[in-house]
Design a protein around this motif. Structure first.
Motif, short mmCIF file in Angstrom:
data_model
loop_
_atom_site.label_atom_id
_atom_site.label_comp_id
_atom_site.label_asym_id
_atom_site.label_seq_id
_atom_site.Cartn_x
_atom_site.Cartn_y
_atom_site.Cartn_z
N GLU A 1 -30.40 5.92 -45.89
CA GLU A 1 -31.25 6.66 -44.97
C GLU A 1 -30.81 8.13 -44.88
O GLU A 1 -31.65 9.04 -44.87
CB GLU A 1 -31.22 6.03 -43.59
CG GLU A 1 -32.13 6.74 -42.58
CD GLU A 1 -32.07 6.10 -41.21
OE1 GLU A 1 -33.14 5.85 -40.64
OE2 GLU A 1 -30.95 5.87 -40.72
N GLN A 2 -29.50 8.37 -44.85
CA GLN A 2 -29.01 9.74 -44.75
C GLN A 2 -29.36 10.54 -45.99
O GLN A 2 -29.73 11.72 -45.91
CB GLN A 2 -27.50 9.75 -44.52
CG GLN A 2 -26.96 11.12 -44.16
CD GLN A 2 -27.58 11.67 -42.88
OE1 GLN A 2 -27.56 11.02 -41.84
NE2 GLN A 2 -28.16 12.87 -42.96
N LYS A 3 -29.27 9.91 -47.17
CA LYS A 3 -29.66 10.60 -48.41
C LYS A 3 -31.13 10.97 -48.39
O LYS A 3 -31.53 12.06 -48.83
CB LYS A 3 -29.37 9.70 -49.62
CG LYS A 3 -27.90 9.49 -49.92
CD LYS A 3 -27.73 8.54 -51.11
CE LYS A 3 -26.26 8.24 -51.38
NZ LYS A 3 -26.09 7.27 -52.49
N ILE A 4 -31.95 10.09 -47.85
CA ILE A 4 -33.38 10.36 -47.76
C ILE A 4 -33.66 11.50 -46.79
O ILE A 4 -34.45 12.41 -47.08
CB ILE A 4 -34.13 9.07 -47.35
CG1 ILE A 4 -34.15 8.09 -48.53
CG2 ILE A 4 -35.54 9.37 -46.87
CD1 ILE A 4 -34.65 6.71 -48.17
N LEU A 5 -33.02 11.47 -45.63
CA LEU A 5 -33.20 12.55 -44.66
C LEU A 5 -32.74 13.89 -45.22
O LEU A 5 -33.42 14.91 -45.05
CB LEU A 5 -32.43 12.22 -43.37
CG LEU A 5 -32.91 11.01 -42.58
CD1 LEU A 5 -31.98 10.73 -41.41
CD2 LEU A 5 -34.34 11.20 -42.08
N ASP A 6 -31.61 13.88 -45.92
CA ASP A 6 -31.10 15.12 -46.52
C ASP A 6 -32.05 15.63 -47.59
O ASP A 6 -32.29 16.85 -47.71
CB ASP A 6 -29.72 14.88 -47.13
CG ASP A 6 -28.64 14.65 -46.08
OD1 ASP A 6 -28.88 14.96 -44.89
OD2 ASP A 6 -27.56 14.15 -46.44
N GLY A 7 -32.61 14.71 -48.39
CA GLY A 7 -33.56 15.11 -49.43
C GLY A 7 -34.82 15.71 -48.85
O GLY A 7 -35.32 16.74 -49.33
N CYS A 8 -35.35 15.09 -47.79
CA CYS A 8 -36.55 15.62 -47.12
C CYS A 8 -36.28 17.01 -46.56
O CYS A 8 -37.11 17.92 -46.68
CB CYS A 8 -36.97 14.69 -45.99
SG CYS A 8 -37.78 13.17 -46.53
N TRP A 9 -35.14 17.16 -45.91
CA TRP A 9 -34.78 18.45 -45.32
C TRP A 9 -34.75 19.54 -46.40
O TRP A 9 -35.34 20.61 -46.23
CB TRP A 9 -33.41 18.33 -44.64
CG TRP A 9 -32.87 19.64 -44.13
CD1 TRP A 9 -32.14 20.56 -44.83
CD2 TRP A 9 -33.04 20.18 -42.82
NE1 TRP A 9 -31.83 21.63 -44.04
CE2 TRP A 9 -32.37 21.43 -42.80
CE3 TRP A 9 -33.66 19.73 -41.67
CZ2 TRP A 9 -32.32 22.23 -41.67
CZ3 TRP A 9 -33.62 20.54 -40.53
CH2 TRP A 9 -32.95 21.77 -40.54
N ALA A 10 -34.07 19.25 -47.51
CA ALA A 10 -33.95 20.23 -48.58
C ALA A 10 -35.31 20.57 -49.18
O ALA A 10 -35.64 21.75 -49.39
CB ALA A 10 -33.01 19.71 -49.67
N LEU A 11 -36.13 19.57 -49.45
CA LEU A 11 -37.41 19.80 -50.10
C LEU A 11 -38.37 20.58 -49.20
O LEU A 11 -39.01 21.54 -49.64
CB LEU A 11 -38.04 18.46 -50.49
CG LEU A 11 -37.36 17.73 -51.66
CD1 LEU A 11 -37.85 16.30 -51.75
CD2 LEU A 11 -37.60 18.47 -52.97
N ASN A 12 -38.48 20.19 -47.94
CA ASN A 12 -39.43 20.87 -47.05
C ASN A 12 -39.02 22.30 -46.75
O ASN A 12 -39.87 23.19 -46.64
CB ASN A 12 -39.60 20.07 -45.75
CG ASN A 12 -40.43 18.83 -45.94
OD1 ASN A 12 -41.55 18.90 -46.43
ND2 ASN A 12 -39.90 17.69 -45.57
#
Length: 312
Positions: A222-233
């Motif tokens: 879940e943390q990897k997904i949240l970090d990925g979303c943050w970076a992409l957006n």
């Protein structure tokens, strides 16, 4: 003074009235269906914020939103960036950001408009394509899909070279991408608002539906997904987006993340998530209006208007 927030939508019937009602609960702010027509070159926008969910289908809206942004309106999402992006660029950007993406190759169009003479107009294009090298890089099975598309249109799974060539030859003038197929053990679609709010929801791409589930992701994943979303957006500049991840062996692969008008229908994202999205979208737009926020891409124009470079 009442700050006006305009909403641009098409046939949506659940998000718009819920969003408008939620914004209008806050004194000093009024949300409404935006109205405009016959935009002048000296346009003065009556809206502090415009929420755009349709300009990808109505070109006049896209052009108008650029004028509104120049007039000082904060537009969600930024029409200059939205006009410029494409899904393949997104994959390249994700790779630079360190967000894991499937191996992907962009393919030139299979056919062209009549004005294109292949012997003269396509002199820069490698032909024939090195299909063996492309397939060796991506591997089979793979997903063939448009480099700039959405809504699962013109998407197919190809399991071998014959199927790849068959579907590519049927793609016409579309620019396609061939992408590694991730045989996922978990699939997640995240609704993202204001770059900070990230709502991961379990998703079934085979049935194309959201699934209500609690604590369905291990904390590390879940943390990897949240970090990925943050970076992409933050890199893409989107305040309203959905980001999809196919997860395999603890690795989230970013599959689709340039969706500036994400599905927000209660029948799709389910009541539990719908109310969270409506509340956050209302809160964020009010915040933008209250702060007098401006889109970053318009700053270059504004800087020049304020400090024009004198002619030598």
């Amino acid at each position: 003074m009442t700050e006006r927030i305009g909403l641009i939508v098409g046939y949506e019937d659940t998000f718009p009235p819920a969003f408008i009602a939620k914004v209008n609960e806050t004194p000093g702010f009024r949300a409404e269906y935006a109205k405009f027509g016959g935009t002048s070159e000296r346009y003065k926008s009556p809206y502090a914020v415009l929420v755009d969910r349709l300009s990808h289908q109505v070109p006049y809206y896209r052009f108008h939103l650029k004028a509104a942004m120049l007039a000082g309106t904060y537009v969600i999402n930024d029409p200059l960036w939205w006009s410029a992006d494409d899904k393949f660029f997104g994959y390249s950007l994700a790779a630079k950001l360190g967000v894991t993406v499937p191996r992907t190759v962009m393919l030139p169009s299979q056919s062209y408009i009549p004005d294109i003479d292949p012997s003269r107009s396509l002199r820069n294009l490698e032909y024939p394509l090195d299909w063996d090298s492309i397939a060796d890089y991506v591997k089979f099975p793979a997903i063939l899909k448009p480099a700039d598309g959405g809504g699962w249109k013109n998407v197919s799974r190809v399991n071998n070279m014959d199927e790849l060539l068959r579907d590519y030859n049927a793609s016409g003038q579309l620019v396609m991408t061939l992408q590694e197929f991730i045989d996922f053990d978990e699939y997640v679609r995240c609704v993202c608002i204001g770059k900070k709010f990230i709502l991961p929801i379990k998703y079934d791409p085979r049935r194309r539906c959201y699934i209500e589930a609690e604590n369905f992701l291990p904390k590390a994943l879940e943390q990897k997904i949240l970090d990925g979303c943050w970076a992409l957006n933050n890199a893409l500049g989107y305040d309203m987006n959905s980001v999809e991840f196919a997860c395999k062996d603890g690795v989230p692969y970013a599959i689709d993340f340039t969706n500036p008008a994400p599905d927000m229908c209660v029948r799709s994202i389910l009541p539990r998530y719908f109310h969270q999205v409506v509340d956050e979208m209302a809160r964020f737009t009010i915040e933008c209006a209250r702060e007098g926020r401006k889109n970053p891409t318009v700053h270059a124009y504004q800087r020049y208007l304020e400090n024009p470079i004198p002619r030598a």
